[in-house]
Structures are given as C-alpha cells and as structure tokens.
Design an enzyme around this catalytic site. Sequence first.
Site, mmCIF file in Angstrom:
data_model
loop_
_atom_site.group_PDB
_atom_site.id
_atom_site.type_symbol
_atom_site.label_atom_id
_atom_site.label_comp_id
_atom_site.label_asym_id
_atom_site.label_seq_id
_atom_site.Cartn_x
_atom_site.Cartn_y
_atom_site.Cartn_z
ATOM 1 N N SER A 200 8.835 -8.175 16.850
ATOM 2 C CA SER A 200 7.560 -7.497 17.081
ATOM 3 C C SER A 200 7.548 -6.772 18.435
ATOM 4 O O SER A 200 8.399 -5.925 18.682
ATOM 5 C CB SER A 200 6.414 -8.497 16.959
ATOM 6 O OG SER A 200 5.178 -7.831 16.883
ATOM 7 N N ASP A 296 5.065 -3.123 6.809
ATOM 8 C CA ASP A 296 4.866 -4.124 7.850
ATOM 9 C C ASP A 296 3.407 -4.595 7.871
ATOM 10 O O ASP A 296 2.487 -3.804 8.083
ATOM 11 C CB ASP A 296 5.248 -3.530 9.204
ATOM 12 C CG ASP A 296 5.181 -4.553 10.314
ATOM 13 O OD1 ASP A 296 6.226 -5.112 10.667
ATOM 14 O OD2 ASP A 296 4.082 -4.806 10.821
ATOM 15 N N HIS A 363 6.157 -9.517 8.380
ATOM 16 C CA HIS A 363 6.297 -9.123 9.781
ATOM 17 C C HIS A 363 7.100 -10.190 10.505
ATOM 18 O O HIS A 363 6.677 -11.345 10.551
ATOM 19 C CB HIS A 363 4.917 -8.966 10.432
ATOM 20 C CG HIS A 363 4.961 -8.491 11.851
ATOM 21 N ND1 HIS A 363 5.326 -7.208 12.192
ATOM 22 C CD2 HIS A 363 4.687 -9.114 13.016
ATOM 23 C CE1 HIS A 363 5.252 -7.067 13.510
ATOM 24 N NE2 HIS A 363 4.880 -8.225 14.038
#
Length: 418
Positions: A200, A296, A363
């Site tokens: 991330s 995502d 994610h």
Amino acid sequence: MKLFGFWAAAVLCLFGAWEVNGILETIEEELFYTEASASYYNESKAVYGNNALLVGLTLIKSAAAKGAVCLDGTLPGYHWHRGYGSGANSWLIQLEGGGWCNTVRACVYRKKTRRGSSNYMEKLLAFTGILSNKPEENPDFFNWNRIKLRYCDGASFTGDSEHKAAELQFRGQRIWSAAMEDLMSSGMRSANQALLSGCSAGGLASILHCDEFRDLFPKTTRVKCLSDAGLFLDVVDVSGGRTLRNVYSGVVGLQGLQNNLPRICINHLDPTSCFFPQNIIGNVKAPLFILNTAYDSWQIQSSLAPPSADPHGYWRNCTKDHSKCSASQLQFLQGFRNEMLNAIKGFSNSRQNGLFINSCFAHCQSERQDTWFADNSPVLGNKPIALAVGDWYFDRAGEKAIDCPYPCDNSCHNLVFR
C-alpha cells in the site's frame, strides 16, 4: 487479553470512519476479510492462534540525533527476524503501509496512533506471508533476514519538514535513511542479495526509494524491489473530481516532499504528479515487480467512490461487495482496470521488470498467508504470487502476468466489507 483489546479498538476505529477530504483514515491492514461468509475477522488474532512467528519491536536509537522521528517526535522502529543458513546474507526490507495524512488536523489525529508514534506501536508483530519463517509458507525468502520497517510519518517515508505550532515532525525521508544506516551497520552491508518490498503506502514507498536502495550496495549484489498494492492511479472519481489527487496535493505540500521526489520527474511534471507511481515507474533503474489487483478495493472505496464523491450513497453497496455492483458500475470499474493497464504499458516493456496483475477485489496480497502462498491462493497461469515473485527475483523465469477482466478469475480472495 491485551492483544484482543487492542484489536477490538481497531475494529471500533474502523467503524468510526475517520474521514479527511473523503479519504478514510482507517488503515487497510487493520482487518482482513473472509469473502465466503462476507464477514470480517481479525487476521492477527488468527495467526497468533496458528503459532505464527512473533517478532519484537526495535527502536532505532541513532535516529534521534538525525532528526529522524515519527510525527510526534518519538523514535522510529522495525521488527527484525535474523536470517540463517543459506539466507544468512540475504535481506528483505518490508515497508509498512497505512495511508497518508494530508492536513494538520489529520496528522495531529494520526500522531496519537501507531501510524504516527512508536508509543502506540505493537511490541510484537506476527510475521506471515512474505515475512514467514516457514518454507512451506514462504519458499524463497523464509530464511532471509526479514525486516518490517514501521510507518509513522504519513507520507510514504518521503517528507522532510515540520509544523511547529501543531508539534508535528514530517521526517519520513530521514526515517528511511536512518533505518538503512542502522541496518547496514548491523550486517546488511555484506548482503549478497536484497529485496525492498512494501504494501500500500509502503508499496508506493518501495517505488520511490527503489534506486536509493539499489545504490546502497555494490553492483555485484542482486538488488530488486517489489511494490504490493502501491500502484495508486491519478484517475477521475465517480463525481468527476480527483479525490486522490487532492489528497496527494495536501501530502506533498504539507510534508515538503518536492525535494525528495524523483528529480527526473520533477523536471517536467508538478510535484503532486510525481507522487503518483504511474509517472515514476518508467524511470526506476533497478528491477521492479508490481503486484496489484486490477480492482484495488482501497482505491475503489477511497479514491474512485469515496463518500465525498457519492453523497447519495449510490456506490455504497458496490464498494463493500463487488457482487452488488450494477452493470454500469462494473463498466466504470472496467474503465479503471483499463487505466491501470495503460499506466504500466511502458514499464512492462522492460525485460528486468515483473508484473502480477490479477482481477480481484483486494488490497495487499504479499503479507497475507492466504493470498501469498497457500493451497487455495490466487493464481495466474497456475502460479501463485509467491512463486511468481520468486521466479522473477531469482531470474528463473520472466514474469509478466496480467489477468483477464472480472469475472473470469475464480481463484481470487475478494474482500467483502460489512
């Protein structure tokens, strides 16, 4: 009981929906989800129950003299499990993710959490997925030196400024440098192979710092980088605005990122554009692997259809559960996938780079055991993520895997939010 209390608080935080400019300040790694029952569960609690490796927090004592501190001025830190056997001189650095703070208010809030202060960080972390010490869970990196660098600056380890009135230190770049100096002096200098990874906001950081990492080592050292769920796109949201671009503009301006962003990009684009991976991946010199889902879930919820861009809640159910998306919503999401594929066209032409773009609603897939390497992990060409990354890193095979569009992939572990 203390651990349970902490994670219970995290659940409350999630549903408290701290929101800044339409971006949820809740952290993507706080909870993971089981798609089968459409309910959430505590991943950390689950792995503790499975006797996962727990690794203690080490504060970087030398950081204070360098001004390399968290938002609240506390020392940064990392968790390190030492390598052994054939992996004794191999090093994996995993940069923690957790969004960004783009306003003084958001950063003041953040400095009273584990994302802005080492006072609130867990003293023990479970190492799973790419950090696991079990060969059956992590076949290529299980016996390496594996370090998770904690994230407490709110700008992907890239800022260098301060806000004296609010008592905020924006020292991400210094934290990065201090951590690397500390690890180099602790043995990383003699590494024969190294991998910089991140999830991330940490995945974005692994792109931004990839060449700096490469430059730490002699040319004879095998050095590569992996970005997991770090391909944040500069795209139009459902209202026609640019939610994420507005947030990034705040981060860049508030935290003084312009001097630490890639010079080759800054020379022809504005600083905010140079915080977007699509504008910098083509100029990364070191080999880079991009692991990302084409849909995502964080970007869908917080960039494409955040509450600020969806005041009537038309997208609310779709963002929580892809099976509840209408035909027109799915068409919009297919457009997002197309933009992602366009963004990586030039990047994918380089033989040294790698890709694993699967058509899942998820994610971060490298630190979750179920998505990294398990009996039912997501696959492309019958190859799970761990083996694709390993084959690329060790030059066993070229990896440029891009999934067909949703709904063709039934190996996905999709996130469903209640």
